[in-house]
Structure formats: C-alpha cells, structure tokens
Design an enzyme around this catalytic site. Structure first.
Site, PDB file in Angstrom:
ATOM      1  N   HIS A  91       0.816  -1.210   0.000  1.00 29.87           N
ATOM      2  CA  HIS A  91       0.000   0.000   0.000  1.00 29.87           C
ATOM      3  C   HIS A  91       0.851   1.262   0.000  1.00 29.87           C
ATOM      4  CE1 HIS A  91      -3.436  -2.557   0.732  1.00 29.87           C
ATOM      5  NE2 HIS A  91      -2.908  -3.011   1.831  1.00 29.87           N
ATOM      6  N   HIS A 123       6.189   7.079   6.173  1.00 32.18           N
ATOM      7  CA  HIS A 123       5.754   6.486   4.909  1.00 32.18           C
ATOM      8  C   HIS A 123       5.278   7.587   3.977  1.00 32.18           C
ATOM      9  CE1 HIS A 123       2.064   6.644   7.401  1.00 32.18           C
ATOM     10  NE2 HIS A 123       1.497   6.991   6.271  1.00 32.18           N
ATOM     11  N   HIS A 125       2.729   8.985   0.494  1.00 29.69           N
ATOM     12  CA  HIS A 125       1.547   8.912  -0.359  1.00 29.69           C
ATOM     13  C   HIS A 125       1.866   9.683  -1.636  1.00 29.69           C
ATOM     14  CE1 HIS A 125      -1.023   7.323   2.906  1.00 29.69           C
ATOM     15  NE2 HIS A 125      -0.262   8.088   3.677  1.00 29.69           N
ATOM     16  N   GLU A 135      -2.311  13.849   0.585  1.00 32.97           N
ATOM     17  CA  GLU A 135      -3.601  13.599   1.228  1.00 32.97           C
ATOM     18  C   GLU A 135      -4.203  14.901   1.764  1.00 32.97           C
ATOM     19  OE1 GLU A 135      -4.100   9.142   2.429  1.00 32.97           O
ATOM     20  OE2 GLU A 135      -2.975  10.197   3.993  1.00 32.97           O
ATOM     21  N   HIS A 148       4.424  11.111   5.888  1.00 34.90           N
ATOM     22  CA  HIS A 148       3.889  11.064   7.250  1.00 34.90           C
ATOM     23  C   HIS A 148       4.917  10.439   8.186  1.00 34.90           C
ATOM     24  CE1 HIS A 148      -0.547  11.005   5.667  1.00 34.90           C
ATOM     25  NE2 HIS A 148       0.021  12.201   5.611  1.00 34.90           N
ATOM     26  N   THR A 231      -5.065   7.514   8.341  1.00 31.82           N
ATOM     27  CA  THR A 231      -5.694   7.616   7.020  1.00 31.82           C
ATOM     28  C   THR A 231      -5.765   6.275   6.313  1.00 31.82           C
ATOM     29  OG1 THR A 231      -3.622   8.179   5.882  1.00 31.82           O
ATOM     30  CG2 THR A 231      -4.920  10.005   6.802  1.00 31.82           C
TER      31      THR A 231
END
Length: 324
Positions: A91, A123, A125, A135, A148, A231
């Site tokens: 992910h 990590h 996104h 995000e 994050h 999230t």
C-alpha cells in the site's frame, strides 16, 4: 454453552483484526471493490467522525499562541547501531525506525501532551504521472506527494494501546513539491526502492539524519494542528496532526521512482505499479484547525472595506467633536 458463543464472537471480529495485517483493504486505484468507500465495512471507525485527511481552509483556521516550536531529539544525527528497514507493504513504502536501541527519535513541545512522542515509522503517499497525490491540502492546493512521520505517545506501551487514546499518536505531515532537480536528502530512500520490488519485501537501510527530510528551521515554525485519525484502516481517531505549511522539494525523477513501486495484486500475476495511494479527504465537521504563531491565515473579511468603515467612523466622530 460459553464456548460456541465465544467462538462466534471471535470469528465475527476477525475481519477487523485482519485489516492491517492481511491486506483486505485497498485504494480505488488497486480495486474499487475494496477501496476507501468500503473501509468502514472492515473497520467501523473509518465511517465515524474526526477522520483524516482534510483540506485546511486558511480562512477558517484560528491562531493558537500555545503552539510553540517543536523540540526534536535524535533527528539531527545518524545512529549506526540502529539499522532501519524499508518495506513495501503493498500500500505504501514504510521506513521503520521503531527498533532503535541507541537513541530513539522523539518530539516534544509544540502544544503536544507530555511527556513526548517517539517516532515509529515514516511512509509516503503519491499520485500517478501528471496527477498530485498528497492527502492534505492547503486552500484546496495539493502537492505531488506527502510524507507522514508516525509517532506514539511514550506513556503507552505499544501501538495497539496508543490507538485507543485520543492523545495516543502524533503525525508530522510534510507536503512534497515536485521540482526538476533531485533532493539528495531523499536519495537513501529512493535508491533503495528497487530492492523492495514486491509487496512484503523489506531491506535494511543505513540510518541518516531525519531532520534532512523536514522543512527548514523557519519552516518548522509554520504549521497547522487538528485532531484526526489514521488515514488507513482501522482509521482510529487517535492522531494529533501537524501539517507543515512549507513544502519540501523532491525531484521529478524521484517521484517517478515511487510510482514504479509494485502494489499488492492477485496471486500469480505480475504486480502493477502502485499509484494514487491516498485516501479521499474527509469532512472537518465541528473540529477546529489551529495555526501556529508563524503560520499563514487569511481573514474572511476583506481588509480594505474594514479600513474604509474605520476611517468613516473616525471622520464622523471628529465632526461630532468639533461641533457646528
């Protein structure tokens, strides 16, 4: 009679317990059938209040002078005795630092509850080529990526316990803006992405100063704070969010490397690249977003009309004072 009842309860709880470990959730880019709109079926908190991420409307934020500077411990030096791991979990890409033995990175101050918060992992996104993937957004403006840094309150024993408390977790959200030139501070991570070529694979990574991934010293004074959630499932509303106003640059080629990371896919098939691994923004509801003393806010009332009314009132007052 107790055993069958217990067994039924246990089986009923299994999908929730497996959300994080078994990969039973996904993003729409992976499969809409298990995308964010379905997360609440696996983890009820995902359909509850106080969810993240959000858009931060600078007309609605309120100044909070108690949001003082952060105190960073263990962020400005490498710890060679504490190897980190970079993992592709299907992910995202996670840099885990929670096995620290020598000097655990900790944040304090900045209006966070005492005693402090220890870094567990960071990590990322990201979007797809030509599309932004952060995000959070500021006044509806997104960036190419978002990093994050997940911290746990040191008064709790483990992540499972921390997730049950509103002050359990603190996340630093750093918006990453895409530029032509590479940012060498991300080189250690980006150059290792090729070694996590399938979901579930992790490799050791030599530690480096984490401060190099953060905004400048001045930028660290400009941030927004609100209460929200993780999230990803189980979306526990246990996060004190800090979203920095100043983005950090990252190279176009470096963003492209993240967009080649393989995602979780059906067994036996060649995995597709992971893209658009961000959750849709959630309603702010009755929550408030607070701005640090150095962060930008926008007045919801235009300045010039206010000034005009003030001068008009002053003129009327002087006219009354002077008399006929």
């Amino acid at each position: 009679m107790w055993a069958p009842d217990f067994l039924l309860c246990f089986l009923a709880l299994q999908p929730v317990a497996q959300v994080d470990s078994e990969g039973t959730w996904c993003y729409d880019s992976q499969d809409p059938k298990c995308g964010p709109i379905h997360w609440k079926e696996l983890a009820p908190a995902c359909g509850g209040p106080a969810q993240s991420p959000i858009n931060i409307d600078l007309h609605l934020v309120q100044r909070d002078y108690t949001l003082e500077p952060f105190i960073f411990q263990g962020y400005d030096s490498a710890a060679p005795l504490d190897p980190w791991t970079l993992e592709n979990d299907g992910h995202t890409v996670i840099l885990r630092v929670n096995s620290c033995q020598q000097s655990c990175p900790v944040i304090r101050g900045a209006g966070l509850p005492s005693p402090g918060y220890r870094l567990l992992q960071l990590h990322f996104h990201w979007g797809s080529p030509g599309h932004r993937g952060s995000e959070h957004s500021l006044d509806e403006k997104h960036c190419s990526m978002e990093m994050h840094m997940l911290h746990m309150n040191t008064k709790y024993q483990d992540l499972r316990e921390a997730q049950r408390h509103q002050d359990g977790l603190a996340v630093l959200a750093v918006l990453l803006v895409e530029e032509d030139r590479d940012n060498t501070n991300f080189s250690a991570i980006v150059s290792t992405l090729k070694n996590v070529s399938s979901p579930g694979v992790s490799v050791n990574l030599t530690s480096f100063p984490l401060a190099s991934l953060l905004p400048s010293a001045l930028g660290l004074l400009r941030y927004y704070r609100y209460s929200g959630s993780l999230t990803t499932p189980g979306c526990q509303p246990a996060v004190l969010w800090t979203v920095f106003e100043n983005p950090v640059p990252i190279g176009h080629a470096q963003v492209a490397q993240f967009q080649t990371v393989p995602q979780t896919g059906p067994p036996g098939l060649h995995p597709r690249p992971l893209m658009d691994n961000f959750r849709p923004q959630q309603p702010l509801g009755a929550r408030r977003v607070w701005a640090s003393p150095g962060a930008s806010i926008r007045s919801s009332v235009p300045i010039l009309p206010c000034l005009h009314l003030a001068l008009l009132g002053l003129g009327v007052g002087l006219g009354l004072w002077q008399g006929p």
